[in-house]
Design a protein around this motif. Sequence first.
Motif, mmCIF file in Angstrom:
data_model
loop_
_atom_site.group_PDB
_atom_site.id
_atom_site.type_symbol
_atom_site.label_atom_id
_atom_site.label_comp_id
_atom_site.label_asym_id
_atom_site.label_seq_id
_atom_site.Cartn_x
_atom_site.Cartn_y
_atom_site.Cartn_z
ATOM 1 N N GLU A 75 0.802 -1.214 0.000
ATOM 2 C CA GLU A 75 0.000 0.000 0.000
ATOM 3 C C GLU A 75 0.841 1.272 0.000
ATOM 4 O O GLU A 75 0.680 2.127 -0.862
ATOM 5 N N MET A 76 1.750 1.404 0.953
ATOM 6 C CA MET A 76 2.518 2.644 1.076
ATOM 7 C C MET A 76 3.790 2.635 0.247
ATOM 8 O O MET A 76 4.223 3.669 -0.228
ATOM 9 N N ARG A 77 4.418 1.493 0.136
ATOM 10 C CA ARG A 77 5.715 1.356 -0.529
ATOM 11 C C ARG A 77 6.740 2.303 0.088
ATOM 12 O O ARG A 77 7.602 2.860 -0.583
ATOM 13 N N ALA A 78 6.631 2.487 1.387
ATOM 14 C CA ALA A 78 7.536 3.366 2.126
ATOM 15 C C ALA A 78 7.572 2.899 3.574
ATOM 16 O O ALA A 78 6.603 2.331 4.074
ATOM 17 N N GLY A 79 8.711 3.146 4.240
ATOM 18 C CA GLY A 79 8.813 2.795 5.640
ATOM 19 C C GLY A 79 10.188 3.112 6.191
ATOM 20 O O GLY A 79 11.096 3.462 5.453
ATOM 21 N N ASP A 80 10.310 3.000 7.510
ATOM 22 C CA ASP A 80 11.600 3.247 8.158
ATOM 23 C C ASP A 80 12.207 1.910 8.563
ATOM 24 O O ASP A 80 11.788 0.853 8.083
ATOM 25 N N CYS A 81 13.203 1.936 9.441
ATOM 26 C CA CYS A 81 13.928 0.708 9.771
ATOM 27 C C CYS A 81 13.039 -0.342 10.435
ATOM 28 O O CYS A 81 13.155 -1.530 10.121
ATOM 29 N N ASP A 82 12.132 0.070 11.326
ATOM 30 C CA ASP A 82 11.303 -0.954 11.971
ATOM 31 C C ASP A 82 10.268 -1.527 11.009
ATOM 32 O O ASP A 82 9.923 -2.695 11.088
ATOM 33 N N ASP A 83 9.803 -0.727 10.046
ATOM 34 C CA ASP A 83 8.901 -1.257 9.023
ATOM 35 C C ASP A 83 9.639 -2.257 8.135
ATOM 36 O O ASP A 83 9.081 -3.278 7.733
ATOM 37 N N GLY A 84 10.910 -1.968 7.839
ATOM 38 C CA GLY A 84 11.732 -2.904 7.074
ATOM 39 C C GLY A 84 11.938 -4.206 7.829
ATOM 40 O O GLY A 84 11.894 -5.293 7.248
ATOM 41 N N ASN A 95 9.385 -17.842 3.931
ATOM 42 C CA ASN A 95 10.273 -18.621 3.073
ATOM 43 C C ASN A 95 11.150 -19.588 3.865
ATOM 44 O O ASN A 95 12.124 -20.123 3.331
ATOM 45 N N GLY A 96 10.823 -19.788 5.142
ATOM 46 C CA GLY A 96 11.475 -20.807 5.934
ATOM 47 C C GLY A 96 12.783 -20.413 6.602
ATOM 48 O O GLY A 96 13.513 -21.274 7.076
ATOM 49 N N PHE A 97 13.089 -19.138 6.650
ATOM 50 C CA PHE A 97 14.317 -18.679 7.299
ATOM 51 C C PHE A 97 14.039 -18.263 8.734
ATOM 52 O O PHE A 97 13.025 -17.626 9.005
ATOM 53 N N GLY A 98 14.955 -18.567 9.622
ATOM 54 C CA GLY A 98 14.910 -18.014 10.962
ATOM 55 C C GLY A 98 15.512 -16.619 10.914
ATOM 56 O O GLY A 98 16.297 -16.296 10.017
ATOM 57 N N ALA A 99 15.152 -15.783 11.856
ATOM 58 C CA ALA A 99 15.687 -14.422 11.883
ATOM 59 C C ALA A 99 15.672 -13.879 13.298
ATOM 60 O O ALA A 99 14.895 -14.334 14.141
ATOM 61 N N VAL A 100 16.548 -12.921 13.538
ATOM 62 C CA VAL A 100 16.545 -12.150 14.773
ATOM 63 C C VAL A 100 16.567 -10.674 14.391
ATOM 64 O O VAL A 100 16.877 -10.322 13.253
ATOM 65 N N ALA A 101 16.227 -9.839 15.353
ATOM 66 C CA ALA A 101 16.312 -8.391 15.157
ATOM 67 C C ALA A 101 17.576 -7.900 15.851
ATOM 68 O O ALA A 101 17.830 -8.263 16.997
ATOM 69 N N ARG A 102 18.362 -7.109 15.152
ATOM 70 C CA ARG A 102 19.551 -6.494 15.759
ATOM 71 C C ARG A 102 19.232 -5.017 15.963
ATOM 72 O O ARG A 102 18.905 -4.298 15.027
ATOM 73 N N CYS A 103 19.325 -4.580 17.217
ATOM 74 C CA CYS A 103 19.116 -3.179 17.581
ATOM 75 C C CYS A 103 20.484 -2.595 17.926
ATOM 76 O O CYS A 103 21.233 -3.218 18.674
ATOM 77 N N ILE A 104 20.772 -1.393 17.406
ATOM 78 C CA ILE A 104 22.094 -0.818 17.666
ATOM 79 C C ILE A 104 22.001 0.621 18.161
ATOM 80 O O ILE A 104 21.082 1.351 17.821
ATOM 81 N N ALA A 105 22.982 0.982 18.972
ATOM 82 C CA ALA A 105 23.204 2.380 19.373
ATOM 83 C C ALA A 105 24.464 2.820 18.634
ATOM 84 O O ALA A 105 25.484 2.137 18.668
ATOM 85 N N GLN A 106 24.381 3.960 17.943
ATOM 86 C CA GLN A 106 25.499 4.453 17.148
ATOM 87 C C GLN A 106 26.118 5.682 17.792
ATOM 88 O O GLN A 106 25.445 6.448 18.477
ATOM 89 N N ILE A 118 19.596 3.319 21.721
ATOM 90 C CA ILE A 118 19.411 2.314 20.672
ATOM 91 C C ILE A 118 18.308 2.852 19.768
ATOM 92 O O ILE A 118 17.153 2.960 20.173
ATOM 93 N N ALA A 119 18.686 3.238 18.541
ATOM 94 C CA ALA A 119 17.746 3.945 17.673
ATOM 95 C C ALA A 119 17.673 3.364 16.265
ATOM 96 O O ALA A 119 17.129 3.989 15.375
ATOM 97 N N HIS A 120 18.236 2.174 16.051
ATOM 98 C CA HIS A 120 18.179 1.560 14.726
ATOM 99 C C HIS A 120 17.988 0.063 14.892
ATOM 100 O O HIS A 120 18.541 -0.549 15.815
ATOM 101 N N ILE A 121 17.193 -0.532 13.988
ATOM 102 C CA ILE A 121 16.888 -1.958 14.066
ATOM 103 C C ILE A 121 16.812 -2.520 12.653
ATOM 104 O O ILE A 121 16.372 -1.826 11.732
ATOM 105 N N TYR A 122 17.263 -3.758 12.489
ATOM 106 C CA TYR A 122 17.180 -4.406 11.183
ATOM 107 C C TYR A 122 17.223 -5.930 11.380
ATOM 108 O O TYR A 122 17.676 -6.423 12.407
ATOM 109 N N LEU A 138 20.443 -7.801 6.968
ATOM 110 C CA LEU A 138 19.598 -7.344 5.865
ATOM 111 C C LEU A 138 19.106 -5.928 6.174
ATOM 112 O O LEU A 138 17.916 -5.675 6.274
ATOM 113 N N ASP A 139 20.053 -5.004 6.324
ATOM 114 C CA ASP A 139 19.728 -3.611 6.660
ATOM 115 C C ASP A 139 19.462 -2.835 5.380
ATOM 116 O O ASP A 139 20.379 -2.386 4.697
ATOM 117 N N ALA A 140 18.198 -2.684 5.037
ATOM 118 C CA ALA A 140 17.804 -2.043 3.774
ATOM 119 C C ALA A 140 17.847 -0.525 3.842
ATOM 120 O O ALA A 140 17.552 0.140 2.856
#
Length: 162
Positions: A75-84, A95-106, A118-122, A138-140
């Motif tokens: 619908e939007m074709r737009a988003g930030d890091c948490d939407d990604g 698609n059968g992959f396991g995943a974790v979320a990595r949150c970072i403070a820069q 901590i203000a970024h996640i992917y 997979l940080d888009a």
Amino acid sequence: QLSLAVSGGDRWTLNAMAKKRGYRPFNLKRLKLTEARDDEGELSNMFHFYRDNVRYVGDITGVDTFTSAKRTLLEMRAGDCDDGLIAIGTMLGHNGFGAVARCIAQKGVRDESGKPVIAHIYPVALMPKIRPEGGVALDATLPNGDIGTEVAADRIIDYRLF
């Protein structure tokens, strides 16, 4: 053309399906047919599908919003890091992959009191057979990034995996 099998045995191209449902066509130029069990090829396709079709936009100042994968991708074709994280994580799970979320403070990102935030996640795809040491980032949101590209280690103050 990327095609999908749908109920009744019909085959539709992805863009024909999008048009039928009232969505804009997708950019599919970088997608490649992959062999069965080509995990890196599949990751690359999911990552580039997201990167080529979803524009990065930050949250409204002071308001952190979260959007469903359907809303971000179709619908939007737009988003930030948490939407990604939500959209790519959903594709990974389907698609059968396991995943974790990595949150970072820069470095340079602090709250009003000067403490690091901590203000970024992917998402990080877990691939124990290929990369047992920690998965594939997979940080888009990174400009010119590709699968496996992350914020430079010397810029990260702290991180958490969830």
